[in-house]
Write a protein that holds these residues in place. Sequence first.
Motif, PDB file in Angstrom:
ATOM      1  N   THR A 142      -1.536   1.845   0.735  1.00  0.00           N
ATOM      2  CA  THR A 142      -2.445   0.855   1.303  1.00  0.00           C
ATOM      3  C   THR A 142      -2.925  -0.170   0.286  1.00  0.00           C
ATOM      4  N   ASN A 163      -6.091  -4.393  -0.515  1.00  0.00           N
ATOM      5  CA  ASN A 163      -5.924  -3.228   0.352  1.00  0.00           C
ATOM      6  C   ASN A 163      -5.504  -3.710   1.728  1.00  0.00           C
ATOM      7  N   ALA A 165      -3.971  -2.526   5.905  1.00  0.00           N
ATOM      8  CA  ALA A 165      -3.895  -1.513   6.958  1.00  0.00           C
ATOM      9  C   ALA A 165      -2.486  -1.482   7.548  1.00  0.00           C
ATOM     10  N   ARG A 166      -2.246  -0.549   8.454  1.00  0.00           N
ATOM     11  CA  ARG A 166      -0.918  -0.406   9.056  1.00  0.00           C
ATOM     12  C   ARG A 166      -0.518  -1.642   9.844  1.00  0.00           C
ATOM     13  N   SER A 170      -5.373  -7.320   5.892  1.00  0.00           N
ATOM     14  CA  SER A 170      -5.678  -7.004   4.499  1.00  0.00           C
ATOM     15  C   SER A 170      -7.045  -7.535   4.107  1.00  0.00           C
TER      16      SER A 170
END
Length: 357
Positions: A142, A163, A165-166, A170
């Motif tokens: 991530t 960072n 996410a799926r 970001s």
Amino acid sequence: MHGRMHSSPLPPHAAIPMKLPSHSIRKLAAAVGLVLVANAPNGCICSHLGPKGEPPELPSDPHPLSDLNTEFDDFNAAARYRTVDVELVFSSNRASPDRTFDLFTSQLRFTERDVSASPAVPFLSDAMSPANEYGPLFLGDTMLAFASDRSGGAGKLDLYRTNFARDASSAPPEAFTGLNSPANDAYLATYAGAALALFASDRNGSYDIFEVLPHEKIFAPDARPQLVSALSSSAHDTAPFLFEHTPSPEAERVSLNPRRGKPREHYEAQRHAYVVFASGRAGGRGGFDLYCSRLDEGRWQEPRPLTELNSPSDEFRPIIADMSFGGGEVIIFSSNRPGGKGGFDLYYAKFEDPFGS
């Protein structure tokens, strides 16, 4: 320089339009003791078997990733294992009217006969900018590190992390304040379990390779990177990639329980940290060539050229992907050699250890 790399981070004979900082970077919130969790155990990306259960037959000579390459510049790859595919993230100026570089992603699948790639799509658009983004590196599932010459940095190219996410949303990128300088800083390299991190910087005039010990210090504002003299020359040395590798199946076997003298099946081969990088040093075939070094007892060995991959043109930003079940390791890199689709193209081949057994 061959190719249209006027806005790339290639250091020597390519003029890069850089944006000067407009204000100081805010302090990092990350703690010094934050432990890096990388996506693969040895810095390598494990690929799957082909559909018939056979390991891929990797070519010794470079083959283009034809499904991904365009008439524009496609280079600076990173990769991670995703169930049955290898997710490749790379820089390209294909979608920008002013030819700035953004990150794109594609799914690679290696079979016993070929490699295919899904259509490339923009990656982490929320983290991109009107400036250039280069040199991605996955730091776990991530987090992505990359370099950018966006406004507000400490210098020209700066290192950032975000960072995500799926769904590919970001967080706003944060700077690696302990690594960045008023010069160009790019190409962060490390892996889970590594004792160190590397990156490239021209803070001393030409591009050199710097290290941070331990690797968790990359998140600290007082990282204090040090020049790696054994990897740096009077020319430009840049784009390092760290990985772990066993020289040969029978090389340097180490007993798991030497006091009891266990039989051979209780021995394992000693693994070493390796680095591959690009260099314009004397003795190469021309332009930037690819080199490799091995860390032995805390010392980097004299870099050796990856002769079968180099050409009179430029080879740049090599990465290593570990092919499972005896298929070997694949090296992915960029080159502006003749015969490509245009500018820099992405190539792959079997990694041949120049230190052998």
